[in-house]
Design a protein around this motif. Structure first.
Motif, PDB file in Angstrom:
ATOM      1  N   ALA A 127     -13.829  -9.797   9.626  1.00  6.36           N
ATOM      2  CA  ALA A 127     -12.914 -10.903   9.328  1.00  6.36           C
ATOM      3  C   ALA A 127     -12.404 -10.802   7.897  1.00  6.36           C
ATOM      4  O   ALA A 127     -11.193 -10.953   7.648  1.00  6.36           O
ATOM      5  N   ALA A 128     -13.296 -10.529   6.950  1.00 10.91           N
ATOM      6  CA  ALA A 128     -12.888 -10.412   5.548  1.00 10.91           C
ATOM      7  C   ALA A 128     -11.888  -9.271   5.363  1.00 10.91           C
ATOM      8  O   ALA A 128     -10.857  -9.433   4.697  1.00 10.91           O
ATOM      9  N   PHE A 129     -12.174  -8.133   5.956  1.00  7.22           N
ATOM     10  CA  PHE A 129     -11.287  -6.978   5.828  1.00  7.22           C
ATOM     11  C   PHE A 129      -9.907  -7.276   6.414  1.00  7.22           C
ATOM     12  O   PHE A 129      -8.883  -7.001   5.797  1.00  7.22           O
ATOM     13  N   LEU A 130      -9.881  -7.888   7.592  1.00  8.47           N
ATOM     14  CA  LEU A 130      -8.596  -8.199   8.226  1.00  8.47           C
ATOM     15  C   LEU A 130      -7.838  -9.292   7.468  1.00  8.47           C
ATOM     16  O   LEU A 130      -6.609  -9.240   7.360  1.00  8.47           O
ATOM     17  N   MET A 131      -8.554 -10.282   6.943  1.00  8.58           N
ATOM     18  CA  MET A 131      -7.887 -11.330   6.151  1.00  8.58           C
ATOM     19  C   MET A 131      -7.215 -10.705   4.935  1.00  8.58           C
ATOM     20  O   MET A 131      -6.115 -11.106   4.549  1.00  8.58           O
ATOM     21  N   SER A 132      -7.874  -9.737   4.335  1.00 12.49           N
ATOM     22  CA  SER A 132      -7.311  -9.067   3.173  1.00 12.49           C
ATOM     23  C   SER A 132      -6.129  -8.184   3.543  1.00 12.49           C
ATOM     24  O   SER A 132      -5.057  -8.289   2.957  1.00 12.49           O
ATOM     25  N   GLN A 133      -6.333  -7.323   4.537  1.00 15.33           N
ATOM     26  CA  GLN A 133      -5.336  -6.306   4.839  1.00 15.33           C
ATOM     27  C   GLN A 133      -4.176  -6.802   5.707  1.00 15.33           C
ATOM     28  O   GLN A 133      -3.064  -6.315   5.576  1.00 15.33           O
ATOM     29  N   ILE A 134      -4.436  -7.754   6.584  1.00 15.33           N
ATOM     30  CA  ILE A 134      -3.387  -8.252   7.471  1.00 15.33           C
ATOM     31  C   ILE A 134      -2.743  -9.517   6.901  1.00 15.33           C
ATOM     32  O   ILE A 134      -1.522  -9.636   6.849  1.00 15.33           O
ATOM     33  N   ASP A 135      -3.587 -10.450   6.477  1.00 15.62           N
ATOM     34  CA  ASP A 135      -3.078 -11.738   6.004  1.00 15.62           C
ATOM     35  C   ASP A 135      -2.752 -11.741   4.517  1.00 15.62           C
ATOM     36  O   ASP A 135      -2.153 -12.692   4.016  1.00 15.62           O
ATOM     37  N   GLY A 136      -3.180 -10.711   3.799  1.00 11.25           N
ATOM     38  CA  GLY A 136      -2.882 -10.623   2.377  1.00 11.25           C
ATOM     39  C   GLY A 136      -3.643 -11.631   1.526  1.00 11.25           C
ATOM     40  O   GLY A 136      -3.211 -11.964   0.419  1.00 11.25           O
ATOM     41  N   SER A 143      -6.518 -13.177  -0.931  1.00 13.32           N
ATOM     42  CA  SER A 143      -7.315 -12.679  -2.055  1.00 13.32           C
ATOM     43  C   SER A 143      -8.797 -12.810  -1.719  1.00 13.32           C
ATOM     44  O   SER A 143      -9.176 -13.532  -0.789  1.00 13.32           O
ATOM     45  N   ASN A 144      -9.624 -12.115  -2.506  1.00 11.41           N
ATOM     46  CA  ASN A 144     -11.069 -12.211  -2.281  1.00 11.41           C
ATOM     47  C   ASN A 144     -11.553 -13.655  -2.439  1.00 11.41           C
ATOM     48  O   ASN A 144     -12.429 -14.099  -1.704  1.00 11.41           O
ATOM     49  N   LYS A 145     -10.974 -14.365  -3.386  1.00 13.58           N
ATOM     50  CA  LYS A 145     -11.363 -15.764  -3.608  1.00 13.58           C
ATOM     51  C   LYS A 145     -11.016 -16.610  -2.381  1.00 13.58           C
ATOM     52  O   LYS A 145     -11.829 -17.423  -1.929  1.00 13.58           O
ATOM     53  N   GLU A 146      -9.828 -16.415  -1.827  1.00 14.44           N
ATOM     54  CA  GLU A 146      -9.422 -17.165  -0.623  1.00 14.44           C
ATOM     55  C   GLU A 146     -10.320 -16.812   0.570  1.00 14.44           C
ATOM     56  O   GLU A 146     -10.698 -17.690   1.343  1.00 14.44           O
ATOM     57  N   ILE A 147     -10.663 -15.542   0.686  1.00 14.48           N
ATOM     58  CA  ILE A 147     -11.538 -15.099   1.781  1.00 14.48           C
ATOM     59  C   ILE A 147     -12.919 -15.726   1.628  1.00 14.48           C
ATOM     60  O   ILE A 147     -13.501 -16.212   2.599  1.00 14.48           O
ATOM     61  N   ALA A 148     -13.435 -15.745   0.404  1.00 10.38           N
ATOM     62  CA  ALA A 148     -14.748 -16.327   0.149  1.00 10.38           C
ATOM     63  C   ALA A 148     -14.760 -17.805   0.545  1.00 10.38           C
ATOM     64  O   ALA A 148     -15.711 -18.288   1.180  1.00 10.38           O
ATOM     65  N   GLN A 149     -13.690 -18.512   0.208  1.00 11.63           N
ATOM     66  CA  GLN A 149     -13.593 -19.930   0.583  1.00 11.63           C
ATOM     67  C   GLN A 149     -13.500 -20.091   2.087  1.00 11.63           C
ATOM     68  O   GLN A 149     -14.157 -20.946   2.677  1.00 11.63           O
ATOM     69  N   GLU A 150     -12.689 -19.249   2.717  1.00 10.03           N
ATOM     70  CA  GLU A 150     -12.498 -19.333   4.179  1.00 10.03           C
ATOM     71  C   GLU A 150     -13.788 -19.047   4.935  1.00 10.03           C
ATOM     72  O   GLU A 150     -14.114 -19.717   5.916  1.00 10.03           O
ATOM     73  N   VAL A 185     -18.582 -17.883   1.773  1.00  5.62           N
ATOM     74  CA  VAL A 185     -19.512 -16.902   1.220  1.00  5.62           C
ATOM     75  C   VAL A 185     -19.160 -16.673  -0.247  1.00  5.62           C
ATOM     76  O   VAL A 185     -18.125 -17.130  -0.730  1.00  5.62           O
ATOM     77  N   SER A 186     -20.007 -15.946  -0.952  1.00  2.00           N
ATOM     78  CA  SER A 186     -19.762 -15.652  -2.369  1.00  2.00           C
ATOM     79  C   SER A 186     -18.718 -14.552  -2.517  1.00  2.00           C
ATOM     80  O   SER A 186     -18.447 -13.795  -1.578  1.00  2.00           O
ATOM     81  N   LEU A 187     -18.164 -14.454  -3.726  1.00  2.00           N
ATOM     82  CA  LEU A 187     -17.214 -13.378  -4.020  1.00  2.00           C
ATOM     83  C   LEU A 187     -17.880 -12.008  -3.901  1.00  2.00           C
ATOM     84  O   LEU A 187     -17.247 -11.049  -3.451  1.00  2.00           O
ATOM     85  N   SER A 188     -19.146 -11.925  -4.292  1.00  2.00           N
ATOM     86  CA  SER A 188     -19.841 -10.628  -4.183  1.00  2.00           C
ATOM     87  C   SER A 188     -20.021 -10.235  -2.716  1.00  2.00           C
ATOM     88  O   SER A 188     -19.952  -9.047  -2.376  1.00  2.00           O
ATOM     89  N   ALA A 189     -20.213 -11.220  -1.833  1.00  2.00           N
ATOM     90  CA  ALA A 189     -20.311 -10.918  -0.398  1.00  2.00           C
ATOM     91  C   ALA A 189     -18.978 -10.390   0.116  1.00  2.00           C
ATOM     92  O   ALA A 189     -18.937  -9.417   0.886  1.00  2.00           O
ATOM     93  N   VAL A 190     -17.883 -11.002  -0.323  1.00  2.00           N
ATOM     94  CA  VAL A 190     -16.555 -10.536   0.097  1.00  2.00           C
ATOM     95  C   VAL A 190     -16.336  -9.115  -0.404  1.00  2.00           C
ATOM     96  O   VAL A 190     -15.841  -8.255   0.331  1.00  2.00           O
ATOM     97  N   SER A 191     -16.723  -8.852  -1.640  1.00  2.82           N
ATOM     98  CA  SER A 191     -16.582  -7.503  -2.190  1.00  2.82           C
ATOM     99  C   SER A 191     -17.374  -6.492  -1.359  1.00  2.82           C
ATOM    100  O   SER A 191     -16.893  -5.391  -1.065  1.00  2.82           O
ATOM    101  N   LYS A 192     -18.585  -6.880  -0.970  1.00  2.00           N
ATOM    102  CA  LYS A 192     -19.419  -6.009  -0.126  1.00  2.00           C
ATOM    103  C   LYS A 192     -18.741  -5.784   1.230  1.00  2.00           C
ATOM    104  O   LYS A 192     -18.683  -4.654   1.725  1.00  2.00           O
ATOM    105  N   TYR A 193     -18.207  -6.846   1.827  1.00  2.00           N
ATOM    106  CA  TYR A 193     -17.520  -6.729   3.119  1.00  2.00           C
ATOM    107  C   TYR A 193     -16.301  -5.807   3.015  1.00  2.00           C
ATOM    108  O   TYR A 193     -16.045  -4.993   3.901  1.00  2.00           O
ATOM    109  N   MET A 194     -15.555  -5.945   1.919  1.00  2.00           N
ATOM    110  CA  MET A 194     -14.371  -5.100   1.739  1.00  2.00           C
ATOM    111  C   MET A 194     -14.776  -3.635   1.593  1.00  2.00           C
ATOM    112  O   MET A 194     -14.127  -2.747   2.149  1.00  2.00           O
ATOM    113  N   THR A 195     -15.847  -3.390   0.872  1.00  2.00           N
ATOM    114  CA  THR A 195     -16.350  -2.014   0.719  1.00  2.00           C
ATOM    115  C   THR A 195     -16.737  -1.441   2.076  1.00  2.00           C
ATOM    116  O   THR A 195     -16.416  -0.284   2.386  1.00  2.00           O
ATOM    117  N   GLN A 196     -17.412  -2.246   2.892  1.00  2.00           N
ATOM    118  CA  GLN A 196     -17.789  -1.791   4.234  1.00  2.00           C
ATOM    119  C   GLN A 196     -16.545  -1.469   5.066  1.00  2.00           C
ATOM    120  O   GLN A 196     -16.499  -0.438   5.752  1.00  2.00           O
TER     121      GLN A 196
END
Length: 171
Positions: free
Chosen positions: A127-136, A138-145, A148-159
């Motif tokens: 979900a985080a990866f698709l929110m970033s790449q499809i919906d555009g 930000s990591n902060k918006e994804i974390a709120q959605e 989760v924490s910003l570091s979790a979003v960063s980890k998800y994006m790396t995965q």
């Protein structure tokens, strides 16, 4: 020893096929949600059984077969949905930049491969990866959605990026 186990597993799958394939085909033909002919799914189920590391440990073969069949159907429906979305998007492209049937096939196959790779991620990572790449987003918006924490979003994006990067060789 591994060769003997492989031969024994193949014989066990052959026995399971003889004993359960007609039942599985009948069960599949009664399901309203199948996307392929039941015979094709039965074949795919038994091919999947052949890849299991220890078929002899299966205690409930019919339960295992229905689980595998449901996964095959789910994957086929997901691929079909992805293909339909792509074809709908193609309808919005002006004819001057229309894509040839060969190019469409290549793109659909690449999208299916990416979809298969992303489906192996955890639901949140996907979900985080698709929110970033499809919906555009930000990591902060994804974390709120995702709450989760910003570091979790960063980890998800790396995965997500790692999975797509590793799969790119097959595309």
């Amino acid at each position: 020893m591994a060769r003997v186990a492989g031969v024994l597993d193949a014989r066990l799958v052959e026995t399971m096929f003889r004993e359960h394939s007609s039942w599985l085909g009948s069960w599949l033909s009664r399901q309203p949600w199948t996307v392929h002919a039941s015979e094709d799914i039965v074949s795919d189920v038994f091919l999947s059984l052949m890849t299991l590391p220890n078929v002899g440990s299966v205690r409930e073969p019919r339960a295992m077969m229905t689980t595998i069949a449901k996964r095959i159907i789910f994957d086929a429906r997901r691929r079909k949905k992805l293909q339909n979305a792509y074809e709908d998007a193609l309808l919005t492209i002006p004819e001057a930049v229309d894509v040839s049937p060969e190019e469409r096939l290549i793109i659909v196959q690449a999208l299916q491969k990416i979809d298969a790779v992303l489906s192996q991620l955890s639901p949140r990572a996907r979900a985080a990866f698709l929110m970033s790449q499809i919906d555009g987003m930000s990591n902060k918006e994804i974390a709120q959605e995702l709450n989760v924490s910003l570091s979790a979003v960063s980890k998800y994006m790396t995965q997500g990026f790692s999975a797509v990067y590793l799969a790119r060789a097959d595309i």
